[in-house]
Design a protein around this motif. Structure first.
Motif, mmCIF file in Angstrom:
data_model
loop_
_atom_site.group_PDB
_atom_site.id
_atom_site.type_symbol
_atom_site.label_atom_id
_atom_site.label_comp_id
_atom_site.label_asym_id
_atom_site.label_seq_id
_atom_site.Cartn_x
_atom_site.Cartn_y
_atom_site.Cartn_z
ATOM 1 N N ASP A 102 0.868 -1.179 0.000
ATOM 2 C CA ASP A 102 0.000 0.000 0.000
ATOM 3 C C ASP A 102 0.902 1.225 0.000
ATOM 4 O O ASP A 102 1.646 1.451 0.944
ATOM 5 C CB ASP A 102 -0.895 -0.012 1.238
ATOM 6 N N PHE A 103 0.856 1.964 -1.091
ATOM 7 C CA PHE A 103 1.660 3.170 -1.230
ATOM 8 C C PHE A 103 0.725 4.379 -1.302
ATOM 9 O O PHE A 103 0.323 4.773 -2.392
ATOM 10 C CB PHE A 103 2.500 3.140 -2.510
ATOM 11 N N PRO A 104 0.352 4.969 -0.186
ATOM 12 C CA PRO A 104 -0.478 6.167 -0.276
ATOM 13 C C PRO A 104 0.313 7.265 -0.976
ATOM 14 O O PRO A 104 1.495 7.469 -0.678
ATOM 15 C CB PRO A 104 -0.781 6.533 1.171
ATOM 16 N N PRO A 105 -0.303 7.958 -1.922
ATOM 17 C CA PRO A 105 0.470 8.893 -2.731
ATOM 18 C C PRO A 105 0.998 10.111 -1.997
ATOM 19 O O PRO A 105 2.086 10.587 -2.277
ATOM 20 C CB PRO A 105 -0.486 9.295 -3.844
ATOM 21 N N GLY A 106 0.250 10.644 -1.044
ATOM 22 C CA GLY A 106 0.689 11.870 -0.390
ATOM 23 C C GLY A 106 0.597 13.062 -1.346
ATOM 24 O O GLY A 106 -0.046 12.993 -2.380
ATOM 25 N N GLU A 107 1.260 14.118 -0.987
ATOM 26 C CA GLU A 107 1.232 15.345 -1.787
ATOM 27 C C GLU A 107 2.575 15.562 -2.478
ATOM 28 O O GLU A 107 3.622 15.398 -1.864
ATOM 29 C CB GLU A 107 0.929 16.554 -0.891
ATOM 30 N N ARG B 181 5.770 7.609 -7.726
ATOM 31 C CA ARG B 181 4.347 7.295 -7.583
ATOM 32 C C ARG B 181 3.858 6.441 -8.749
ATOM 33 O O ARG B 181 3.071 5.513 -8.549
ATOM 34 C CB ARG B 181 3.494 8.564 -7.473
ATOM 35 N N GLN C 55 5.164 2.959 -8.136
ATOM 36 C CA GLN C 55 4.393 2.334 -7.062
ATOM 37 C C GLN C 55 2.991 1.967 -7.528
ATOM 38 O O GLN C 55 2.459 0.920 -7.148
ATOM 39 C CB GLN C 55 4.325 3.263 -5.851
ATOM 40 N N SER D 34 -2.369 0.381 -8.014
ATOM 41 C CA SER D 34 -3.135 1.438 -7.355
ATOM 42 C C SER D 34 -3.410 2.565 -8.337
ATOM 43 O O SER D 34 -2.499 3.316 -8.707
ATOM 44 C CB SER D 34 -2.354 1.980 -6.151
ATOM 45 N N GLU E 228 -5.102 5.221 -7.725
ATOM 46 C CA GLU E 228 -4.923 6.500 -7.019
ATOM 47 C C GLU E 228 -3.454 6.941 -7.037
ATOM 48 O O GLU E 228 -3.144 8.100 -7.316
ATOM 49 C CB GLU E 228 -5.408 6.364 -5.575
ATOM 50 N N THR E 229 -2.553 6.015 -6.756
ATOM 51 C CA THR E 229 -1.133 6.354 -6.713
ATOM 52 C C THR E 229 -0.615 6.657 -8.108
ATOM 53 O O THR E 229 0.130 7.621 -8.312
ATOM 54 C CB THR E 229 -0.335 5.216 -6.039
ATOM 55 N N ALA F 92 -1.849 10.105 -9.155
ATOM 56 C CA ALA F 92 -1.169 11.186 -8.439
ATOM 57 C C ALA F 92 0.162 11.510 -9.116
ATOM 58 O O ALA F 92 0.510 12.683 -9.307
ATOM 59 C CB ALA F 92 -0.943 10.802 -6.975
#
Length: 151
Positions: free
Chosen positions: A42-47, A69, A72, A78, A80-81, A84
């Motif tokens: 799980d690689f949350p993208p962040g800002e 990103r 990942q 993902s 979302e990632t 991003a």
């Protein structure tokens, strides 16, 4: 077996483009397995970091963030990632004048900013992972076309 063949292809590539596509293939096959088993990182993208048009280091940090990103996203499957990273590319400045003030650049390197923005736009509009794999390889090739020349 697939990843070993791709790693060998990357290692023995005759050019940057082939090596980049093999590297993108590695991330893609990792993602295929993760999607199949329904588990993975799980690689949350962040800002993304902000990039100042007059500060080359901040520009490269944003490009690096986008590349990470997108990698990942391929590995974890993902959306979302991936998105991003792609979105960060669409407006990531690449002010070559600030980066290479005393260097004469070939026209293809001067056009990298537009090319990278176009790849980011294509990446946002491409929903299938096989197409994303291709775009990621093209992005890494674009990066290398400048960095291998010492930009």
């Amino acid at each position: 077996r697939g990843n070993a063949a791709l790693a060998a292809k990357a290692l023995n590539a005759a050019n940057i483009g082939d090596a980049a596509q093999a590297a993108a293939g590695l991330a893609f096959t990792c993602g295929e397995c993760h999607a199949t088993v329904g588990k993975g990182p799980d690689f949350p993208p962040g800002e993304p970091p902000t990039a100042d048009r007059s500060e080359p280091k901040s520009q490269m940090l944003r490009h690096q963030w986008a590349a990470e990103r997108m990698w990942q996203g391929l590995v974890a499957r993902s959306d979302e990632t991936w998105r991003a990273g792609a979105a960060a590319l669409t407006d990531a400045p690449l002010s070559l004048d600030a980066i290479t003030a005393n260097v004469e650049l070939p026209d293809e390197v001067k056009a990298l900013g537009q090319r990278v923005h176009g790849l980011g736009e294509r990446a946002l509009m491409t929903p299938e992972w096989t197409g994303r794999r291709q775009i990621y390889g093209e992005f890494i090739t674009a990066c290398a076309s400048c960095h291998r020349g010492g930009c």
